[in-house]
Design a protein around this motif. Structure first.
Motif, PDB file in Angstrom:
ATOM      1  N   ALA A  44       0.828  -1.210   0.000  1.00 21.05           N
ATOM      2  CA  ALA A  44       0.000   0.000   0.000  1.00 21.05           C
ATOM      3  C   ALA A  44       0.858   1.254   0.000  1.00 21.05           C
ATOM      4  CB  ALA A  44      -0.934  -0.013   1.202  1.00 21.05           C
ATOM      5  N   PHE A  45       2.052   1.214   0.607  1.00 12.83           N
ATOM      6  CA  PHE A  45       2.886   2.410   0.652  1.00 12.83           C
ATOM      7  C   PHE A  45       3.401   2.796  -0.734  1.00 12.83           C
ATOM      8  CE2 PHE A  45       6.216  -0.807   1.208  1.00 12.83           C
ATOM      9  CZ  PHE A  45       7.260  -0.320   0.430  1.00 12.83           C
ATOM     10  N   VAL A  46       3.350   1.873  -1.676  1.00 13.02           N
ATOM     11  CA  VAL A  46       3.703   2.167  -3.063  1.00 13.02           C
ATOM     12  C   VAL A  46       2.439   2.529  -3.852  1.00 13.02           C
ATOM     13  CG1 VAL A  46       4.668   1.214  -5.196  1.00 13.02           C
ATOM     14  CG2 VAL A  46       5.689   0.601  -2.997  1.00 13.02           C
ATOM     15  N   LEU A  47       1.386   1.740  -3.661  1.00  9.83           N
ATOM     16  CA  LEU A  47       0.172   1.925  -4.449  1.00  9.83           C
ATOM     17  C   LEU A  47      -0.615   3.187  -4.097  1.00  9.83           C
ATOM     18  CD1 LEU A  47      -1.045  -1.782  -4.515  1.00  9.83           C
ATOM     19  CD2 LEU A  47      -0.060  -0.477  -6.418  1.00  9.83           C
ATOM     20  N   ALA A  48      -0.655   3.569  -2.823  1.00 12.97           N
ATOM     21  CA  ALA A  48      -1.460   4.734  -2.427  1.00 12.97           C
ATOM     22  C   ALA A  48      -0.992   6.023  -3.098  1.00 12.97           C
ATOM     23  CB  ALA A  48      -1.475   4.875  -0.908  1.00 12.97           C
ATOM     24  N   PRO A  49       0.288   6.358  -3.043  1.00 10.73           N
ATOM     25  CA  PRO A  49       0.703   7.587  -3.741  1.00 10.73           C
ATOM     26  C   PRO A  49       0.563   7.467  -5.260  1.00 10.73           C
ATOM     27  CG  PRO A  49       2.477   6.770  -2.318  1.00 10.73           C
ATOM     28  CD  PRO A  49       1.364   5.793  -2.267  1.00 10.73           C
ATOM     29  N   LEU A  50       0.822   6.287  -5.791  1.00  5.42           N
ATOM     30  CA  LEU A  50       0.680   6.088  -7.229  1.00  5.42           C
ATOM     31  C   LEU A  50      -0.774   6.259  -7.650  1.00  5.42           C
ATOM     32  CD1 LEU A  50       2.007   5.440  -9.900  1.00  5.42           C
ATOM     33  CD2 LEU A  50       1.825   3.004  -9.342  1.00  5.42           C
ATOM     34  N   ALA A  51      -1.703   5.799  -6.821  1.00  6.43           N
ATOM     35  CA  ALA A  51      -3.129   5.936  -7.124  1.00  6.43           C
ATOM     36  C   ALA A  51      -3.566   7.396  -7.129  1.00  6.43           C
ATOM     37  CB  ALA A  51      -3.960   5.141  -6.127  1.00  6.43           C
ATOM     38  N   GLU A  52      -2.871   8.247  -6.384  1.00  6.67           N
ATOM     39  CA  GLU A  52      -3.209   9.673  -6.389  1.00  6.67           C
ATOM     40  C   GLU A  52      -2.830  10.335  -7.707  1.00  6.67           C
ATOM     41  OE1 GLU A  52      -2.001  12.076  -3.141  1.00  6.67           O
ATOM     42  OE2 GLU A  52      -2.670  10.627  -1.642  1.00  6.67           O
ATOM     43  N   ALA A  60      -2.775   1.009 -15.807  1.00  6.79           N
ATOM     44  CA  ALA A  60      -2.895  -0.449 -15.792  1.00  6.79           C
ATOM     45  C   ALA A  60      -1.533  -1.072 -15.490  1.00  6.79           C
ATOM     46  CB  ALA A  60      -3.412  -0.954 -17.121  1.00  6.79           C
ATOM     47  N   VAL A  61      -1.523  -1.915 -14.478  1.00  4.58           N
ATOM     48  CA  VAL A  61      -0.315  -2.644 -14.100  1.00  4.58           C
ATOM     49  C   VAL A  61      -0.712  -4.108 -13.996  1.00  4.58           C
ATOM     50  CG1 VAL A  61       1.505  -2.921 -12.384  1.00  4.58           C
ATOM     51  CG2 VAL A  61       0.528  -0.657 -12.786  1.00  4.58           C
ATOM     52  N   GLY A  62      -0.178  -4.915 -14.867  1.00  2.00           N
ATOM     53  CA  GLY A  62      -0.529  -6.328 -14.855  1.00  2.00           C
ATOM     54  C   GLY A  62      -2.001  -6.590 -15.142  1.00  2.00           C
ATOM     55  N   GLY A  63      -2.607  -5.739 -15.965  1.00  2.00           N
ATOM     56  CA  GLY A  63      -3.994  -5.965 -16.372  1.00  2.00           C
ATOM     57  C   GLY A  63      -5.055  -5.377 -15.467  1.00  2.00           C
ATOM     58  N   SER A 121      -5.804   1.707  -8.862  1.00  2.00           N
ATOM     59  CA  SER A 121      -6.886   1.842  -7.876  1.00  2.00           C
ATOM     60  C   SER A 121      -7.461   0.493  -7.480  1.00  2.00           C
ATOM     61  CB  SER A 121      -7.996   2.730  -8.419  1.00  2.00           C
ATOM     62  OG  SER A 121      -7.546   4.041  -8.573  1.00  2.00           O
ATOM     63  N   GLU A 122      -7.661  -0.377  -8.447  1.00  2.00           N
ATOM     64  CA  GLU A 122      -8.172  -1.722  -8.144  1.00  2.00           C
ATOM     65  C   GLU A 122      -7.176  -2.489  -7.278  1.00  2.00           C
ATOM     66  OE1 GLU A 122     -10.807  -2.966 -12.002  1.00  2.00           O
ATOM     67  OE2 GLU A 122      -8.620  -2.993 -12.220  1.00  2.00           O
ATOM     68  N   ARG A 123      -5.915  -2.378  -7.617  1.00  2.00           N
ATOM     69  CA  ARG A 123      -4.891  -3.092  -6.844  1.00  2.00           C
ATOM     70  C   ARG A 123      -4.808  -2.561  -5.420  1.00  2.00           C
ATOM     71  NH1 ARG A 123      -2.302  -6.967  -9.367  1.00  2.00           N
ATOM     72  NH2 ARG A 123      -2.316  -6.963 -11.624  1.00  2.00           N
ATOM     73  N   LEU A 124      -4.920  -1.241  -5.267  1.00  2.00           N
ATOM     74  CA  LEU A 124      -4.880  -0.650  -3.931  1.00  2.00           C
ATOM     75  C   LEU A 124      -6.048  -1.143  -3.085  1.00  2.00           C
ATOM     76  CD1 LEU A 124      -3.683   1.266  -1.841  1.00  2.00           C
ATOM     77  CD2 LEU A 124      -4.942   3.133  -2.940  1.00  2.00           C
TER      78      LEU A 124
END
Length: 56
Positions: free
Chosen positions: A12-20, A26-29, A33-36
């Protein structure tokens, strides 16, 4: 240091800022936001805007 983080899709510490900045990326399909939404984000919080974190 390894970029991108080798387990970024599990962190989450990688995905949360990236989601902003790129929620529909799309990462791996699946979108960032879905991955987070699929990982445990407990304890991850956004710092207030303008906070000078490097001075504390």
């Amino acid at each position: 240091l390894e970029v991108p983080h080798p387990r970024m899709l599990e962190r989450a510490f990688v995905l949360a800022p990236l989601a902003e900045i790129a929620p529909d990326l799309a990462v791996g399909g699946r979108s960032v936001s879905e991955r987070l939404s699929a990982v445990d984000a407990a304890g991850i919080e956004r710092l207030p805007a303008g906070r000078d974190w490097w001075l504390t």
